[in-house]
Design a protein around this motif. Structure first.
Motif, PDB file in Angstrom:
ATOM      1  N   MET A   1       0.828  -1.034   0.152  1.00  0.00           N
ATOM      2  CA  MET A   1       0.049  -0.014   0.013  1.00  0.00           C
ATOM      3  C   MET A   1       0.932   1.211   0.182  1.00  0.00           C
ATOM      4  N   ILE A   2       0.532   2.135  -0.750  1.00  0.00           N
ATOM      5  CA  ILE A   2       1.076   3.465  -0.603  1.00  0.00           C
ATOM      6  C   ILE A   2       0.662   4.479   0.408  1.00  0.00           C
ATOM      7  N   ALA A   3       1.190   4.759   1.450  1.00  0.00           N
ATOM      8  CA  ALA A   3       0.726   5.215   2.653  1.00  0.00           C
ATOM      9  C   ALA A   3       0.667   6.604   2.486  1.00  0.00           C
ATOM     10  N   SER A   4       1.582   7.250   1.585  1.00  0.00           N
ATOM     11  CA  SER A   4       1.792   8.695   1.794  1.00  0.00           C
ATOM     12  C   SER A   4       2.566   9.207   0.395  1.00  0.00           C
ATOM     13  N   VAL A   5       2.411  10.397   0.015  1.00  0.00           N
ATOM     14  CA  VAL A   5       3.442  10.845  -1.131  1.00  0.00           C
ATOM     15  C   VAL A   5       4.027  12.047  -0.620  1.00  0.00           C
ATOM     16  N   GLU A   6       5.101  12.359  -1.057  1.00  0.00           N
ATOM     17  CA  GLU A   6       5.799  13.655  -0.758  1.00  0.00           C
ATOM     18  C   GLU A   6       6.322  14.326  -1.807  1.00  0.00           C
ATOM     19  N   GLY A   7       6.199  15.485  -2.531  1.00  0.00           N
ATOM     20  CA  GLY A   7       6.920  15.984  -3.447  1.00  0.00           C
ATOM     21  C   GLY A   7       6.489  17.411  -3.774  1.00  0.00           C
ATOM     22  N   THR A   8       6.844  17.846  -5.104  1.00  0.00           N
ATOM     23  CA  THR A   8       6.416  19.066  -5.544  1.00  0.00           C
ATOM     24  C   THR A   8       5.076  18.969  -6.368  1.00  0.00           C
ATOM     25  N   VAL A   9       4.436  20.056  -5.926  1.00  0.00           N
ATOM     26  CA  VAL A   9       2.988  20.075  -6.596  1.00  0.00           C
ATOM     27  C   VAL A   9       2.947  20.438  -8.124  1.00  0.00           C
ATOM     28  N   LEU A  10       2.590  19.794  -9.027  1.00  0.00           N
ATOM     29  CA  LEU A  10       2.822  20.278 -10.483  1.00  0.00           C
ATOM     30  C   LEU A  10       1.594  20.648 -11.092  1.00  0.00           C
ATOM     31  N   ASP A  11       0.487  20.245 -10.290  1.00  0.00           N
ATOM     32  CA  ASP A  11      -0.859  20.744 -10.902  1.00  0.00           C
ATOM     33  C   ASP A  11      -1.900  20.619  -9.742  1.00  0.00           C
ATOM     34  N   VAL A  12      -2.875  21.422  -9.988  1.00  0.00           N
ATOM     35  CA  VAL A  12      -3.883  21.568  -8.941  1.00  0.00           C
ATOM     36  C   VAL A  12      -5.257  21.829  -9.415  1.00  0.00           C
ATOM     37  N   GLY A  13      -6.098  20.717  -9.257  1.00  0.00           N
ATOM     38  CA  GLY A  13      -7.666  20.927  -9.810  1.00  0.00           C
ATOM     39  C   GLY A  13      -8.352  21.064  -8.989  1.00  0.00           C
ATOM     40  N   LEU A  14      -9.772  20.901  -9.032  1.00  0.00           N
ATOM     41  CA  LEU A  14     -10.859  21.163  -8.081  1.00  0.00           C
ATOM     42  C   LEU A  14     -10.832  20.081  -6.959  1.00  0.00           C
ATOM     43  N   ASP A  15     -10.598  19.006  -7.401  1.00  0.00           N
ATOM     44  CA  ASP A  15     -10.605  17.715  -6.141  1.00  0.00           C
ATOM     45  C   ASP A  15      -9.382  16.781  -6.683  1.00  0.00           C
ATOM     46  N   ARG A  16      -8.251  17.246  -7.072  1.00  0.00           N
ATOM     47  CA  ARG A  16      -7.200  16.380  -7.325  1.00  0.00           C
ATOM     48  C   ARG A  16      -5.962  17.400  -7.486  1.00  0.00           C
ATOM     49  N   VAL A  17      -4.862  16.558  -7.149  1.00  0.00           N
ATOM     50  CA  VAL A  17      -3.368  17.333  -7.394  1.00  0.00           C
ATOM     51  C   VAL A  17      -2.632  16.367  -8.055  1.00  0.00           C
ATOM     52  N   VAL A  18      -1.586  16.948  -8.785  1.00  0.00           N
ATOM     53  CA  VAL A  18      -0.536  16.248  -9.142  1.00  0.00           C
ATOM     54  C   VAL A  18       0.784  16.340  -8.437  1.00  0.00           C
ATOM     55  N   VAL A  19       1.411  15.535  -8.150  1.00  0.00           N
ATOM     56  CA  VAL A  19       2.633  15.467  -7.285  1.00  0.00           C
ATOM     57  C   VAL A  19       3.549  14.600  -7.740  1.00  0.00           C
ATOM     58  N   GLN A  20       4.690  15.377  -8.048  1.00  0.00           N
ATOM     59  CA  GLN A  20       6.167  14.926  -8.527  1.00  0.00           C
ATOM     60  C   GLN A  20       6.693  14.069  -7.558  1.00  0.00           C
ATOM     61  N   LEU A  21       7.001  12.713  -7.909  1.00  0.00           N
ATOM     62  CA  LEU A  21       7.943  11.856  -7.213  1.00  0.00           C
ATOM     63  C   LEU A  21       8.887  11.409  -8.264  1.00  0.00           C
ATOM     64  N   GLY A  22      10.105  11.813  -7.801  1.00  0.00           N
ATOM     65  CA  GLY A  22      11.268  11.711  -8.661  1.00  0.00           C
ATOM     66  C   GLY A  22      10.941  12.444  -9.985  1.00  0.00           C
ATOM     67  N   GLY A  23      10.993  11.312 -10.983  1.00  0.00           N
ATOM     68  CA  GLY A  23      10.585  12.013 -12.414  1.00  0.00           C
ATOM     69  C   GLY A  23       9.397  11.759 -12.819  1.00  0.00           C
ATOM     70  N   VAL A  24       8.346  11.245 -11.905  1.00  0.00           N
ATOM     71  CA  VAL A  24       6.888  10.823 -12.142  1.00  0.00           C
ATOM     72  C   VAL A  24       5.967  11.922 -11.574  1.00  0.00           C
ATOM     73  N   GLY A  25       4.977  12.115 -12.441  1.00  0.00           N
ATOM     74  CA  GLY A  25       4.075  12.872 -11.697  1.00  0.00           C
ATOM     75  C   GLY A  25       2.740  11.935 -11.410  1.00  0.00           C
ATOM     76  N   VAL A  26       2.710  12.150 -10.061  1.00  0.00           N
ATOM     77  CA  VAL A  26       1.295  11.153  -9.471  1.00  0.00           C
ATOM     78  C   VAL A  26       0.046  11.903  -9.310  1.00  0.00           C
ATOM     79  N   LEU A  27      -0.948  11.221  -9.900  1.00  0.00           N
ATOM     80  CA  LEU A  27      -2.400  11.953  -9.967  1.00  0.00           C
ATOM     81  C   LEU A  27      -3.256  11.427  -8.627  1.00  0.00           C
ATOM     82  N   VAL A  28      -3.235  12.390  -7.691  1.00  0.00           N
ATOM     83  CA  VAL A  28      -4.063  11.989  -6.265  1.00  0.00           C
ATOM     84  C   VAL A  28      -5.364  12.929  -6.313  1.00  0.00           C
ATOM     85  N   HIS A  29      -6.282  12.027  -6.075  1.00  0.00           N
ATOM     86  CA  HIS A  29      -7.597  12.542  -6.050  1.00  0.00           C
ATOM     87  C   HIS A  29      -8.022  12.930  -4.408  1.00  0.00           C
TER      88      HIS A  29
END
Length: 207
Positions: A1-29
């Motif tokens: 299980m992925i218990a947490s993510v920490e990184g730079t915010v690449l994008d912000v939506g109304l109900d989601r964010v994209v967080v950069q983990l290394g060289g990957v942008g992870v979509l988080v609802h």
């Protein structure tokens, strides 16, 4: 299980964010409140829960471990999926959910779109002893700035997001108008800050 993510915010939506983990942008609802607290280019850390389906892997993010706990626990009740669990946290804090369930407060639980009387009774019956000890997560106070213009693309975005969470168009418009009349949003170029307006409207509709 992925218990947490920490990184730079690449994008912000109304109900989601994209967080950069290394060289990957992870979509988080997320809930609108959690999304509204994020800022592009800033560092963030979110507690997360991974929902696995046959055809998808969906990551949900939360401002606190308590929010994640509520999200996961309420889904043990038949008929409650990730979308409804997230809607609960958009309207109620973890402490409010726990208090409503432990106290059998059906009226509070039915403030969440998608939860009727029978669903609320089922939540109380099955979860009464499972949410004890959860504390309220600190909330953000609205910023009172000048009331923004009454129309704009932002209005459609907020209304559509509220309808997507379960309210009808008339209820959504009522919530938006109530917030605008009190000047609880930041007005900038092109209108108010959409995530902040959405969070305020959710708070208004959840009264």
């Amino acid at each position: 299980m992925i218990a947490s993510v920490e990184g730079t915010v690449l994008d912000v939506g109304l109900d989601r964010v994209v967080v950069q983990l290394g060289g990957v942008g992870v979509l988080v609802h997320t809930t609108p409140g959690t999304a509204a607290a994020q800022r592009l280019g800033s560092q963030t850390m979110l507690a997360t829960s991974l929902v696995v389906r046959e055809d998808s892997l969906t990551l949900y993010g939360f401002a606190s471990a308590d929010e994640r706990s509520v999200f996961e626990i309420v889904q043990t009740v038949s008929g409650v999926g990730p979308r409804l669990a997230l809607a609960m946290l958009a309207v109620l804090s973890p402490g409010e959910v726990a208090a409503a369930v432990s106290g059998g407060d059906i009226a509070v639980l039915t403030r969440v779109p998608g939860i009727g009387k029978k669903g609320a009774e089922r939540l109380v019956l099955e979860l009464r002893d499972k949410l004890l000890g959860l504390a309220d997560s600190p909330g953000q106070s609205p910023t009172n700035i000048e009331t923004p213009a009454a129309q704009g693309p932002w209005r459609d975005q907020v209304r559509d997001a509220l309808v997507g969470l379960g309210w009808n168009a008339k209820q959504a418009e009522t919530g938006i108008e109530a917030v605008l009349s009190r000047g609880e949003v930041v007005s900038g170029v092109g209108g108010p800050d959409v995530p902040t307006l959405l969070k305020a409207a959710l708070r208004e509709l959840g009264r």
